[in-house]
Design a protein around this motif. Sequence first.
Motif, PDB file in Angstrom:
ATOM      1  N   THR A 110       0.836  -1.202   0.000  1.00 26.61           N
ATOM      2  CA  THR A 110       0.000   0.000   0.000  1.00 26.61           C
ATOM      3  C   THR A 110       0.864   1.242   0.000  1.00 26.61           C
ATOM      4  N   ALA A 111       1.943   1.220   0.758  1.00 26.81           N
ATOM      5  CA  ALA A 111       2.855   2.370   0.783  1.00 26.81           C
ATOM      6  C   ALA A 111       3.423   2.643  -0.601  1.00 26.81           C
ATOM      7  N   LEU A 112       3.835   1.588  -1.274  1.00 30.56           N
ATOM      8  CA  LEU A 112       4.380   1.759  -2.628  1.00 30.56           C
ATOM      9  C   LEU A 112       3.330   2.301  -3.583  1.00 30.56           C
ATOM     10  N   SER A 113       2.076   1.845  -3.422  1.00 31.97           N
ATOM     11  CA  SER A 113       1.000   2.336  -4.279  1.00 31.97           C
ATOM     12  C   SER A 113       0.763   3.827  -4.055  1.00 31.97           C
ATOM     13  N   LEU A 114       0.795   4.257  -2.805  1.00 32.73           N
ATOM     14  CA  LEU A 114       0.561   5.669  -2.503  1.00 32.73           C
ATOM     15  C   LEU A 114       1.682   6.542  -3.050  1.00 32.73           C
ATOM     16  N   LEU A 115       2.878   5.986  -3.120  1.00 30.92           N
ATOM     17  CA  LEU A 115       4.019   6.754  -3.607  1.00 30.92           C
ATOM     18  C   LEU A 115       4.165   6.683  -5.128  1.00 30.92           C
ATOM     19  N   GLY A 116       3.484   5.712  -5.761  1.00 29.42           N
ATOM     20  CA  GLY A 116       3.695   5.526  -7.194  1.00 29.42           C
ATOM     21  C   GLY A 116       2.411   5.297  -7.955  1.00 29.42           C
ATOM     22  N   ASP A 117       2.294   4.121  -8.599  1.00 29.14           N
ATOM     23  CA  ASP A 117       1.141   3.803  -9.442  1.00 29.14           C
ATOM     24  C   ASP A 117      -0.054   3.435  -8.568  1.00 29.14           C
TER      25      ASP A 117
ATOM     26  N   SER B 243      -3.220   3.061  -9.758  1.00 32.28           N
ATOM     27  CA  SER B 243      -4.336   2.584 -10.581  1.00 32.28           C
ATOM     28  C   SER B 243      -4.904   1.270 -10.077  1.00 32.28           C
ATOM     29  N   GLN B 244      -4.055   0.420  -9.496  1.00 34.54           N
ATOM     30  CA  GLN B 244      -4.511  -0.889  -9.031  1.00 34.54           C
ATOM     31  C   GLN B 244      -4.656  -0.964  -7.520  1.00 34.54           C
ATOM     32  N   ALA B 245      -4.384   0.135  -6.840  1.00 35.47           N
ATOM     33  CA  ALA B 245      -4.389   0.106  -5.376  1.00 35.47           C
ATOM     34  C   ALA B 245      -5.810   0.206  -4.831  1.00 35.47           C
ATOM     35  N   ASN B 246      -6.080  -0.566  -3.792  1.00 35.03           N
ATOM     36  CA  ASN B 246      -7.367  -0.494  -3.108  1.00 35.03           C
ATOM     37  C   ASN B 246      -7.225   0.478  -1.947  1.00 35.03           C
ATOM     38  N   ILE B 247      -7.397   1.754  -2.253  1.00 37.61           N
ATOM     39  CA  ILE B 247      -7.139   2.775  -1.233  1.00 37.61           C
ATOM     40  C   ILE B 247      -8.411   3.511  -0.824  1.00 37.61           C
ATOM     41  N   GLY B 248      -9.563   2.946  -1.177  1.00 38.48           N
ATOM     42  CA  GLY B 248     -10.816   3.577  -0.782  1.00 38.48           C
ATOM     43  C   GLY B 248     -10.952   3.693   0.724  1.00 38.48           C
ATOM     44  N   ALA B 249     -10.455   2.672   1.448  1.00 39.47           N
ATOM     45  CA  ALA B 249     -10.537   2.717   2.910  1.00 39.47           C
ATOM     46  C   ALA B 249      -9.729   3.884   3.468  1.00 39.47           C
ATOM     47  N   LEU B 250      -8.576   4.160   2.870  1.00 45.85           N
ATOM     48  CA  LEU B 250      -7.745   5.269   3.349  1.00 45.85           C
ATOM     49  C   LEU B 250      -8.416   6.611   3.067  1.00 45.85           C
ATOM     50  N   PHE B 251      -9.030   6.748   1.892  1.00 47.45           N
ATOM     51  CA  PHE B 251      -9.749   7.985   1.582  1.00 47.45           C
ATOM     52  C   PHE B 251     -10.849   8.236   2.613  1.00 47.45           C
ATOM     53  N   GLU B 252     -11.612   7.178   2.894  1.00 51.37           N
ATOM     54  CA  GLU B 252     -12.737   7.356   3.812  1.00 51.37           C
ATOM     55  C   GLU B 252     -12.263   7.583   5.242  1.00 51.37           C
ATOM     56  N   ASN B 253     -11.197   6.899   5.645  1.00 53.31           N
ATOM     57  CA  ASN B 253     -10.654   7.117   6.987  1.00 53.31           C
ATOM     58  C   ASN B 253     -10.144   8.551   7.120  1.00 53.31           C
ATOM     59  N   PHE B 254      -9.473   9.040   6.061  1.00 54.76           N
ATOM     60  CA  PHE B 254      -9.032  10.430   6.062  1.00 54.76           C
ATOM     61  C   PHE B 254     -10.217  11.370   6.238  1.00 54.76           C
ATOM     62  N   ALA B 255     -11.291  11.138   5.487  1.00 57.84           N
ATOM     63  CA  ALA B 255     -12.460  12.013   5.564  1.00 57.84           C
ATOM     64  C   ALA B 255     -13.054  12.000   6.967  1.00 57.84           C
ATOM     65  N   ALA B 256     -13.137  10.815   7.572  1.00 61.44           N
ATOM     66  CA  ALA B 256     -13.652  10.713   8.939  1.00 61.44           C
ATOM     67  C   ALA B 256     -12.777  11.512   9.898  1.00 61.44           C
ATOM     68  N   ASN B 257     -11.460  11.370   9.779  1.00 63.05           N
ATOM     69  CA  ASN B 257     -10.535  12.120  10.638  1.00 63.05           C
ATOM     70  C   ASN B 257     -10.710  13.618  10.465  1.00 63.05           C
TER      71      ASN B 257
ATOM     72  N   ILE C 165     -22.463  13.488   1.953  1.00 64.50           N
ATOM     73  CA  ILE C 165     -21.084  13.518   1.468  1.00 64.50           C
ATOM     74  C   ILE C 165     -20.712  12.128   0.953  1.00 64.50           C
ATOM     75  N   GLU C 166     -20.151  12.080  -0.223  1.00 63.70           N
ATOM     76  CA  GLU C 166     -19.602  10.846  -0.779  1.00 63.70           C
ATOM     77  C   GLU C 166     -18.108  11.022  -0.983  1.00 63.70           C
ATOM     78  N   ILE C 167     -17.339   9.969  -0.715  1.00 62.04           N
ATOM     79  CA  ILE C 167     -15.883   9.972  -0.873  1.00 62.04           C
ATOM     80  C   ILE C 167     -15.532   8.981  -1.974  1.00 62.04           C
ATOM     81  N   LYS C 168     -14.852   9.460  -3.005  1.00 55.50           N
ATOM     82  CA  LYS C 168     -14.513   8.616  -4.150  1.00 55.50           C
ATOM     83  C   LYS C 168     -13.000   8.582  -4.342  1.00 55.50           C
ATOM     84  N   SER C 169     -12.431   7.397  -4.361  1.00 58.52           N
ATOM     85  CA  SER C 169     -10.984   7.257  -4.566  1.00 58.52           C
ATOM     86  C   SER C 169     -10.626   6.921  -6.004  1.00 58.52           C
ATOM     87  N   GLY C 170     -11.616   6.509  -6.810  1.00 59.36           N
ATOM     88  CA  GLY C 170     -11.344   6.086  -8.185  1.00 59.36           C
ATOM     89  C   GLY C 170     -11.758   7.118  -9.209  1.00 59.36           C
ATOM     90  N   SER C 171     -11.820   6.681 -10.443  1.00 58.59           N
ATOM     91  CA  SER C 171     -12.123   7.595 -11.551  1.00 58.59           C
ATOM     92  C   SER C 171     -13.618   7.828 -11.745  1.00 58.59           C
TER      93      SER C 171
END
Length: 451
Positions: free
Chosen positions: A327-334, A336-350, A383-389
Amino acid sequence: MLYRKAHKSIAQWMSEGTNALLVTGVRQAGKTYLIERCLKESGRPYLEFNLVENPLLAKNLNESCSRGADAVMMALRAYAGRPLEPGTIVFIDEVQEARELVTAMKFLVLKGKCRFILSGSLLGVELSNLRSAPVGYLSHLDLYPLDLEEWYIASGLGEDVLALVKACFEEKRPVPEAFHLSLIESFYRYLLVGGMPSAVSEFVESQDVGKVALIQDDIIRLYKGDFTKYEKASHIHLTMLYDLVPAELLKANRRYYIDDLNRGKESSYSYARLEDGFEWLRVSGVAVPCLNVRDFEIPLLMSVKRSLFKLYYSDVGLLARCYGPETALSLLGDRSQANIGALFENFAANELDKHGYPLYYLNSKKRGELDFIIEKGGAPVPIEIKSGSSHKVHRAIDNFAPDCKEAYVFSTHNVEVEGKIAYLPIYMLMFLDNRNYGFRATAVDLSTLGL
């Protein structure tokens, strides 16, 4: 030196406050460091006592509280080894070790010789059952891990850029594309690092995510060590509840399912059995619940169902650390294939939590699920949080839009407005603020935003 919004509030209290001040917040949020910094900058006489480092003083203070303010002042003078000048600020850290001192603040404030600022660990847990709270004599200030705006300032973003982006938010117009792309890149790094001051300082100084990970590991271990101090439930239960959060947030609806605790085990856990554990995680600050509401009506609190909830970590960087190096590598690079929706939503909650919004969500079989609902201007705002396209695919927003004045969809895309729906960059969540914080930033420097 990290900029913290709470610095202004603490400094103002030291300049003109009359009540005692209690600074609360999750462990490692930087309470002690910020108070010490403000004390040094104030130019006023002060004394500092750490009750974990001095258990005998803690014992004496607890005993002195029953004998009145004079006895407390005598104990402090004895340990200070000198008289206390009028107007001296007394900083008592780890005050949970002398809980009755909080109750005694009324009498110490009325005595008026010294001024008191208190802080400590697990205050939400330790001080929840005090005999009496000194209402009118003790002010509270919550200190959180760095929010996104504080992160941007630590990264070198200037006041004029922040002002420009805020104007774009208020006027609902696109952010200049170069700024937008840099802000998004820096946002992804915030998801990885989070807002714990020690982690942010390390990243700003070294850019070394390996060192940041070690700091995050230490914080998680510290939290789990605190679980052993809880008397009403097994610390094993607390660890189990906390450790399940990352997996539950990977599910489509992010909801916390207690039945997942029972899989492959002989024990049968229920919400009633574990309610004290969830409450401990909340009041200690290590986790943030988002409660289910049944109706899209104000006040939202009236239709809460407390046994249905989502549970987020109080710092998104700690959640990212739990997902591991891929996940760290995905956040720093590509990404497109990362499942980071949970991080987006956790950020929004915080971010919503730090900015004073109670967290609610709504799930309707007919109309769909809203990630969050806030009360704004006397009306419910979905409020909706979207991590994808596919940020314009939102069945629930479409179904609830006729019943609301406005709705927000936050994603990595720039500003657009279609009817009642405002499509906003995810970083603009920092401008949804239900608190009265001052606005401050450093000189313009975008060099660190494209790391």
